[in-house]
Write an enzyme that holds these catalytic residues in place. Sequence first.
Site, PDB file in Angstrom:
ATOM      1  N   HIS A 164     -38.170 -19.405  38.932  1.00  0.00           N
ATOM      2  CA  HIS A 164     -39.348 -18.539  38.826  1.00  0.00           C
ATOM      3  C   HIS A 164     -39.308 -17.428  39.871  1.00  0.00           C
ATOM      4  CE1 HIS A 164     -41.150 -20.244  42.486  1.00  0.00           C
ATOM      5  NE2 HIS A 164     -40.727 -21.424  42.044  1.00  0.00           N
ATOM      6  N   CYS A 180     -38.092 -26.243  43.190  1.00  0.00           N
ATOM      7  CA  CYS A 180     -37.806 -25.139  42.277  1.00  0.00           C
ATOM      8  C   CYS A 180     -36.833 -24.138  42.903  1.00  0.00           C
ATOM      9  CB  CYS A 180     -39.091 -24.430  41.888  1.00  0.00           C
ATOM     10  SG  CYS A 180     -40.183 -25.418  40.845  1.00  0.00           S
TER      11      CYS A 180
END
Length: 205
Positions: A164, A180
Amino acid sequence: MMNKTGRLGRRSFLGTAAMLGAGVAMPSLVRAQEAPDAGQERHEQNEYTNIRRNISSFRGLDWQPYFTNLKNGAILVDTTSRALHYWSADESFYKVFPTSVPVSQELTRLGRTEVIRKVEGPSWSPTPSMKERNPDWPDYVPPGPDNPLGTHALYLSWKYYRIHGTHDTRKIGRKSSNGCIGLYNEHIQELFGYAKVGTQVLLIG
């Protein structure tokens, strides 16, 4: 840190929640023949934050040692060099982006997965373990400048794992996430345009 209204301050929240991924800038395209050798270090003026920083260990890679084919394109995330490599399905182009990576081995997941969903303007909610460690964090953050997932997100088949963007660029190139992989917003927007549902993803350490 709470403000006078009892809400979590934007700066405080972004500084902590950006542990989902973030950083400092580098050119979006590094072709194999143009990439510096591993271990080479150079200084570059950051066009986004106007500070000096170091870039090291960025080098071009071939896809063959990692994938048997390039069906739907392929993403390799090297958590050691903190770089994301992307190869198009037809081998017409190859790109490298700097990333944030997990803060510890315990939060690092390695292996094969794939993109299962693409979201422009993602919302965000902390995982149960994040909420337990940080009870002051909000239960839900809508799309916008306070969202730690930035402008775009690629959801992986592993629950809670994503590639992301980020609105807090201070931590790109560092161990700064809860699992992440974070990119600059301009880089995830570019990768978002290339990647498909079904794009192969491999994380190595």
